[in-house]
Design a protein around this motif. Structure first.
Motif: not given
Lengths: 372, 295
Positions: A148, A299-300, A151-152, B249-250, B262, B246, A296-297
């Protein structure tokens, strides 16, 4: 902790009667079951039982209200499955789109990460270079970080005004709006050679609810950024596997072939590669298995967007269940995915078990072409 | 390639070390190393640099490793404007409990499967191997169902209990215990120590390297765990770090991209595992290599 090893033998035998007549055996029997009990309970309760429950739910129309195990929940049999494969509709279109996306994802990720991992391992294994330890650490580090969190970082790098587009700007290239771009890479390539409008033969129809043109879209630009992220994070682990294999290649062999005047490529192709073939197989199959699990990737970073081009079966099953409250369909998608992954795993384990028995590389080589 | 020469073998390695060709090769080797070193590390540099930039600065110069000006506004907002401290606390609690549970239960089971003779042992081991093949992502809906059914949904127990044991850990411990000589524990047994006592005070102390490996893997695994928390809880008060991140970020935060914030939050979530990695690197590396050996 270590000192206790010395203390233990000092405990005197107190209860000899217990050891009479196979006492130790039955003692071990009870102890054995007691020792494995916690693991059995946890895995049984949170792994096996839930799989059975989900199998049941995949045969129902449960919408998340109340318990799925009462009489009120409509039993629909195999409907959730037939809707994925046989009935024309949104369910099949979405599912097949996710399969298409994942196939392209696999087709790019597996070769890319394997080649990159092997290349890095070869460089890091070079005897003449110093500071290899540092670089090995650097290459491996992304693999241990949180999916996660990383991914950010990539979300920022691939942002419209992000680092990747800034870098492309240096070369005079105007980068795309990565996460808003649903155009398929193959379509873009075709466009570049002048095929702007799809031929009617391809848009008119196609198998399983998608037109041929849709099947041939290639990964979308948005998907490419996820592919970059995944290749970047997984290569390090596979590099270590290759490195372990390369370190077992006898130096003598390499030197002998150098003397024989073999070029670097010949040495790699005819000496190194055959010797690390088992590891190559392992890396390829682990890659195949792993790349069907990307979640995960997605989703984020993209939640399946844009235009469903980053939808994968894993994410689709989640979304169908927890966003659309269609748990039956979601569970059905999970089971199809489960089947894909299990088949790949069984294939891998069988080939590897075959290899482990007679430890002869030549025998191994003969086995491969049948399966792969 | 198979041509044999009757020249006496020169010292190959040394010869290859010299000459202009070797120099070029070495230069190329370093160039590749440094290029990929940048590819693999620069994203972290970008992350750190941009977490202390102002928002306009981050948008205008995303590639620059130098923040101008340096500001901690992002971090201040992480602690003041988000539930970050709560997520951190939850993550710590879950990680510590899961790690303790896994180390204890996995080594118990691993020992039993390696050493104790009891009926059903082979079957259980086969089941453990089979379970290792079950991919986590297909368990999302199943886990949700069982947690609901057991009344564990939306609770700390739901976050922790299902993760308390893992098949891979059992496998690692079994392999390890099989490599320990039996003689030590036999002595203890003959002296009358019970099975658990033998395990606890004689065998376990010899398993230190395996225990460290398992501890690190469990810590890393549960600290980074995301999908499980996604289906186990929905109460924001129970979010762990990855889940909170998560969520952040969303876009529930709204207004602007807020990249410094972030990136900063992601950075803080990365630090514990990064530190662990730096200290115990060889255990991480060993695990990956064991994967290569056994599959």
């Amino acid at each position: 902790m270590a000192t206790e090893a010395l203390r233990a033998p000092a405990t005197t035998p107190v209860r000899p009667p217990r050891r009479r007549g196979g006492g130790i055996r039955s003692n071990e029997h009870v102890a054995g079951w007691l020792f494995v009990a916690p693991v059995l309970v946890i895995l049984g309760l949170f792994l096996l039982l839930p799989i059975l429950m989900a199998l049941w739910v995949s045969l129902t129309d449960w919408n998340g209200q109340g318990s799925p195990f009462t009489g009120q929940v409509p039993f629909v049999g195999g409907d959730n499955y037939t809707r994925l494969f046989a009935e024309d509709g949104l369910a099949r279109r979405d599912f097949m789109t996710s399969i298409r996306n994942n196939l392209y994802y696999v087709a790019l990720v597996v070769p890319a990460q394997t080649v990159l991992a092997l290349g890095l391992a070869l460089v890091v294994n070079n005897r003449m270079l110093k500071g290899k330890g540092f670089f090995r650490t650097a290459f491996y580090f992304p693999s241990v970080t949180s999916s996660v969190a990383i991914s950010v970082v990539f979300l920022f790098m691939f942002a419209n005004s992000g680092a990747v587009n800034a870098l492309l700007g240096f070369f005079g290239i105007e980068g795309p709006q990565w996460f808003a771009d649903s155009r398929g890479v193959l379509h873009l390539l075709l466009g570049a050679v002048g095929v702007d409008t799809p031929p009617a033969a391809l848009t008119a129809g196609g198998p399983l609810g998608l037109t041929w043109w849709d099947w041939l879209a290639g990964p979308s630009v948005a998907m490419m950024s996820i592919i970059c992220l995944v290749v970047w994070t997984t290569s390090g682990t596979f590099m270590l596997m290759f490195l372990a294999a390369l370190q077992n290649v006898p130096v003598v062999l390499d030197e002998a072939s150098t003397l024989d005047g073999a070029t670097r490529w010949q040495r790699f192709r005819h000496v190194t590669l055959p010797l690390i073939k088992p590891t190559m197989f392992l890396v390829l199959t682990l890659g195949l298995i792993g790349s069907w699990q990307v979640f995960d990737q997605v989703y984020v970073m993209s939640q399946g967007d844009p235009a469903k081009t980053t939808l994968t079966p894993a994410y689709l099953s989640y979304r169908t269940a927890f966003r659309d409250f269609d748990y039956g369909s979601g569970a059905a998608i999970s089971f199809v995915l489960f089947l894909i992954i299990i088949l790949l795993t069984v294939f891998q384990r069988r080939v590897m078990a075959d290899r482990d028995e007679p430890r002869r590389p030549r025998w191994w080589r003969r086995r491969v072409p049948e399966g792969s | 390639m198979a041509v044999l020469t009757d020249r006496p073998a020169p010292p190959v390695a040394r010869r290859a070390d010299r000459g202009p060709r070797a120099l070029v090769n070495r230069f190329l080797g370093y160039a590749i190393l440094i290029f990929f070193g940048l590819v693999f590390l620069y994203p972290f540099v970008i992350q750190i640099a941009n977490s202390v930039k102002t928002e306009p600065d981050a948008a205008a110069h995303p590639l620059s490793p130098v923040p101008d000006p340096v500001t901690l506004a992002g971090f201040e907002r992480i602690f003041a404007g988000t539930n970050f401290p709560l997520w951190l606390g939850n993550s710590l609690l879950v990680t510590v409990l899961v790690t303790l549970g896994r180390v204890f239960f996995d080594s118990l089971a691993g020992y039993a499967l390696a050493r104790l003779r009891f009926r059903g042992r082979a079957g259980i081991f086969a089941a453990v191997i089979a379970v290792m093949a079950v991919p986590g992502v297909v368990l999302l809906i199943p886990k949700f169902l069982v947690l609901k059914q057991l009344g564990l949904y939306d609770s700390y127990a739901g976050l922790v209990v299902p993760l308390l044991a893992d098949a891979a850990g059992v496998f690692i411990m079994k392999q390890f215990f099989e490599s320990v000589p039996v003689s030590i524990e036999e002595a203890a047994r003959i002296d009358g120590a019970g099975v658990f006592r033998t395990f606890w005070s004689v065998v376990l102390p010899t398993a230190k390297p395996a225990l460290i490996t398992l501890t690190i893997l469990s810590f890393q695994g549960s600290w980074n765990e995301f999908p499980h928390s996604l289906v186990a809880v929905q109460d924001p008060g129970l979010f762990t770090l990855p889940r909170g991140l998560a969520d952040l970020v969303s876009g529930s935060l709204g207004k602007g991209t807020q990249y410094p914030l972030k990136l900063g939050a992601a950075l803080l979530a990365t630090i514990p595992v990064a530190v662990l990695f730096m200290i115990f690197q060889r255990y991480f590396v060993r695990d990956a290599n064991e994967g290569a050996d056994k599959g």
